[in-house]
Scaffold this motif. Structure first.
Motif, PDB file in Angstrom:
ATOM      1  N   THR A  42       1.796   1.428 -14.667  1.00 19.92           N
ATOM      2  CA  THR A  42       0.928   2.909 -15.323  1.00 19.92           C
ATOM      3  C   THR A  42       2.333   3.828 -15.545  1.00 19.92           C
ATOM      4  N   PRO A  43       2.520   5.009 -15.791  1.00 18.46           N
ATOM      5  CA  PRO A  43       3.276   6.378 -15.509  1.00 18.46           C
ATOM      6  C   PRO A  43       3.011   7.232 -14.714  1.00 18.46           C
ATOM      7  N   LYS A  44       2.050   6.854 -14.102  1.00 14.06           N
ATOM      8  CA  LYS A  44       1.614   7.140 -12.446  1.00 14.06           C
ATOM      9  C   LYS A  44       0.739   6.305 -11.661  1.00 14.06           C
ATOM     10  N   LEU A  45       1.376   6.412 -10.236  1.00 14.18           N
ATOM     11  CA  LEU A  45       0.279   5.824  -9.207  1.00 14.18           C
ATOM     12  C   LEU A  45      -0.274   6.841  -8.201  1.00 14.18           C
ATOM     13  N   ASP A  46      -1.411   6.842  -7.739  1.00 18.48           N
ATOM     14  CA  ASP A  46      -2.404   7.514  -7.066  1.00 18.48           C
ATOM     15  C   ASP A  46      -1.517   7.491  -5.564  1.00 18.48           C
ATOM     16  N   ASP A  47      -1.543   8.413  -4.741  1.00 21.37           N
ATOM     17  CA  ASP A  47      -0.993   9.152  -3.469  1.00 21.37           C
ATOM     18  C   ASP A  47      -0.973   7.590  -2.764  1.00 21.37           C
ATOM     19  N   ASN A  48      -2.033   7.442  -1.784  1.00 21.70           N
ATOM     20  CA  ASN A  48      -2.487   6.275  -1.115  1.00 21.70           C
ATOM     21  C   ASN A  48      -1.632   5.042  -1.660  1.00 21.70           C
ATOM     22  N   THR A  49      -1.385   4.534  -3.055  1.00 20.55           N
ATOM     23  CA  THR A  49      -0.367   3.484  -3.174  1.00 20.55           C
ATOM     24  C   THR A  49       1.307   3.556  -2.501  1.00 20.55           C
ATOM     25  N   LEU A  50       1.375   4.607  -3.137  1.00 18.76           N
ATOM     26  CA  LEU A  50       2.502   5.241  -2.811  1.00 18.76           C
ATOM     27  C   LEU A  50       3.050   4.909  -1.305  1.00 18.76           C
ATOM     28  N   TYR A  51       2.019   5.870  -0.787  1.00 22.27           N
ATOM     29  CA  TYR A  51       2.136   5.633   0.751  1.00 22.27           C
ATOM     30  C   TYR A  51       2.528   4.199   1.233  1.00 22.27           C
ATOM     31  N   GLN A  52       1.227   3.697   0.931  1.00 20.09           N
ATOM     32  CA  GLN A  52       1.089   1.872   1.274  1.00 20.09           C
ATOM     33  C   GLN A  52       2.823   1.165   0.956  1.00 20.09           C
ATOM     34  N   ILE A  53       3.671   1.507  -0.466  1.00 14.94           N
ATOM     35  CA  ILE A  53       4.364   1.097  -0.522  1.00 14.94           C
ATOM     36  C   ILE A  53       5.481   1.639   0.335  1.00 14.94           C
ATOM     37  N   HIS A  54       5.757   2.625   0.275  1.00  9.12           N
ATOM     38  CA  HIS A  54       7.281   3.454   1.532  1.00  9.12           C
ATOM     39  C   HIS A  54       6.883   2.613   2.767  1.00  9.12           C
ATOM     40  N   ALA A  55       5.442   2.587   3.646  1.00  8.72           N
ATOM     41  CA  ALA A  55       5.117   2.218   4.343  1.00  8.72           C
ATOM     42  C   ALA A  55       6.229   0.775   4.578  1.00  8.72           C
ATOM     43  N   LYS A  56       5.592  -0.024   3.449  1.00 11.92           N
ATOM     44  CA  LYS A  56       6.698  -1.479   3.408  1.00 11.92           C
ATOM     45  C   LYS A  56       8.203  -1.575   3.494  1.00 11.92           C
ATOM     46  N   LEU A  57       8.141  -0.205   2.902  1.00 13.06           N
ATOM     47  CA  LEU A  57      10.362  -0.134   2.469  1.00 13.06           C
ATOM     48  C   LEU A  57      10.658   0.296   3.662  1.00 13.06           C
ATOM     49  N   ARG A  58       9.492   0.922   4.198  1.00 10.94           N
ATOM     50  CA  ARG A  58      10.283   1.215   5.616  1.00 10.94           C
ATOM     51  C   ARG A  58       9.996   0.697   6.794  1.00 10.94           C
ATOM     52  N   LYS A  59       9.436  -0.801   6.301  1.00  9.01           N
ATOM     53  CA  LYS A  59       9.710  -2.221   7.354  1.00  9.01           C
ATOM     54  C   LYS A  59      10.912  -2.544   6.501  1.00  9.01           C
ATOM     55  N   GLN A  60      11.382  -2.831   6.141  1.00  9.43           N
ATOM     56  CA  GLN A  60      12.804  -3.020   5.196  1.00  9.43           C
ATOM     57  C   GLN A  60      13.749  -2.438   5.831  1.00  9.43           C
ATOM     58  N   GLY A  61      13.996  -1.271   6.578  1.00  8.28           N
ATOM     59  CA  GLY A  61      14.524   0.119   6.835  1.00  8.28           C
ATOM     60  C   GLY A  61      15.181   0.598   5.637  1.00  8.28           C
ATOM     61  N   TYR A  62      14.416   1.038   4.427  1.00  5.70           N
ATOM     62  CA  TYR A  62      14.705   1.906   3.804  1.00  5.70           C
ATOM     63  C   TYR A  62      13.990   3.103   3.601  1.00  5.70           C
ATOM     64  N   ASP A  63      15.155   4.136   3.668  1.00  4.35           N
ATOM     65  CA  ASP A  63      13.995   5.723   4.072  1.00  4.35           C
ATOM     66  C   ASP A  63      14.053   6.541   2.806  1.00  4.35           C
ATOM     67  N   THR A  64      12.573   6.374   3.480  1.00  4.65           N
ATOM     68  CA  THR A  64      11.703   6.476   2.027  1.00  4.65           C
ATOM     69  C   THR A  64      12.048   8.204   1.382  1.00  4.65           C
ATOM     70  N   ASP A  65      12.403   8.557   2.596  1.00  9.35           N
ATOM     71  CA  ASP A  65      12.807  10.123   2.474  1.00  9.35           C
ATOM     72  C   ASP A  65      13.834  10.688   1.572  1.00  9.35           C
ATOM     73  N   LYS A  66      14.185  10.126   0.764  1.00  4.43           N
ATOM     74  CA  LYS A  66      15.612   9.671  -0.225  1.00  4.43           C
ATOM     75  C   LYS A  66      15.037  10.168  -2.002  1.00  4.43           C
ATOM     76  N   LEU A  67      13.718   9.295  -1.693  1.00  2.00           N
ATOM     77  CA  LEU A  67      13.577   8.401  -2.943  1.00  2.00           C
ATOM     78  C   LEU A  67      12.721   9.514  -3.945  1.00  2.00           C
ATOM     79  N   VAL A  68      13.360  10.217  -5.111  1.00  2.00           N
ATOM     80  CA  VAL A  68      12.937  11.007  -5.754  1.00  2.00           C
ATOM     81  C   VAL A  68      12.435  10.089  -6.947  1.00  2.00           C
ATOM     82  N   LEU A  69      10.872  12.012  -7.321  1.00  2.00           N
ATOM     83  CA  LEU A  69       9.870  11.068  -8.023  1.00  2.00           C
ATOM     84  C   LEU A  69      10.834  11.350  -9.870  1.00  2.00           C
TER      85      LEU A  69
END
Length: 197
Positions: free
Chosen positions: A159-186
């Protein structure tokens, strides 16, 4: 230079842009790397169109201001046809067509090598880039695409949009793999959201 070479777009990295430097480390993953693709991918469920929700800024999409999508279509030979689209600042659409080949090293079916070079160059191995599905929702509603160096990252959704809670969950999974989620641009998805209203 063709459009496909000027804009690689969406969740794709083309080694043809980075050249021989990337080839020097091809196939080598850092021993301490925490980047791991998901273990199993059902290509029939993954096929179709995905909306880019966020990405690391990159050279390939420098002209894309929004409405970025990636469409995957399985081919009879086991490859994936990749079609990337985006809207440029002048309102026109940029399109790139590529091919993805399975790369089953490490036992995962969620690893691919992707290129956007002309067909007559597809045989050159260093013109392919890693495309790893590192996060995948059980229902194939969202995914995150990366590669071993953590230089590139995309978050995709059906879908063209994800809710904030889903985005938070994705960010948490990415951080566990060493990704800097602060660099993501919407990524703005104005056209799709307008069409849905």
């Amino acid at each position: 230079m063709s459009k496909a070479m000027r804009w690689i777009g969406g969740p794709i990295m083309a080694l043809s842009v980075v050249g021989a430097a990337a080839w020097a480390g091809a196939g080598q993953e850092p021993v301490a790397s925490r980047v791991r693709p998901v273990q199993a991918l059902d290509v029939s469920r993954y096929q179709g169109t995905w909306y880019e929700i966020a990405r690391y800024p990159n050279f390939f999409e420098r002209k894309c201001v929004g409405d970025v999508t990636a469409t995957y279509e399985p081919q009879a030979d086991g490859t994936l046809r990749v079609l990337n689209r985006c809207r440029k600042e002048d309102g026109t659409e940029d399109i790139a067509v590529g091919i993805g080949r399975p790369d089953v090293k490490g036992g995962s079916t969620a690893r691919f090598k992707v290129t956007f070079v002309p067909k007559w160059l597809e045989w050159v191995p260093w013109l392919y880039a890693n495309y790893w599905i590192v996060v995948l929702d059980d229902d194939y509603h969202y995914a995150a695409i990366g590669e071993p160096s953590r230089e590139y990252l995309w978050v995709l959704s059906r879908t063209p949009k994800l809710d904030d809670n889903t985005l938070y969950q994705i960010h948490a999974k990415l951080r566990k793999q060493g990704y800097d989620t602060d660099k993501l641009v919407l990524t703005p998805q104005k056209a799709a959201q307008a069409a849905a209203q």
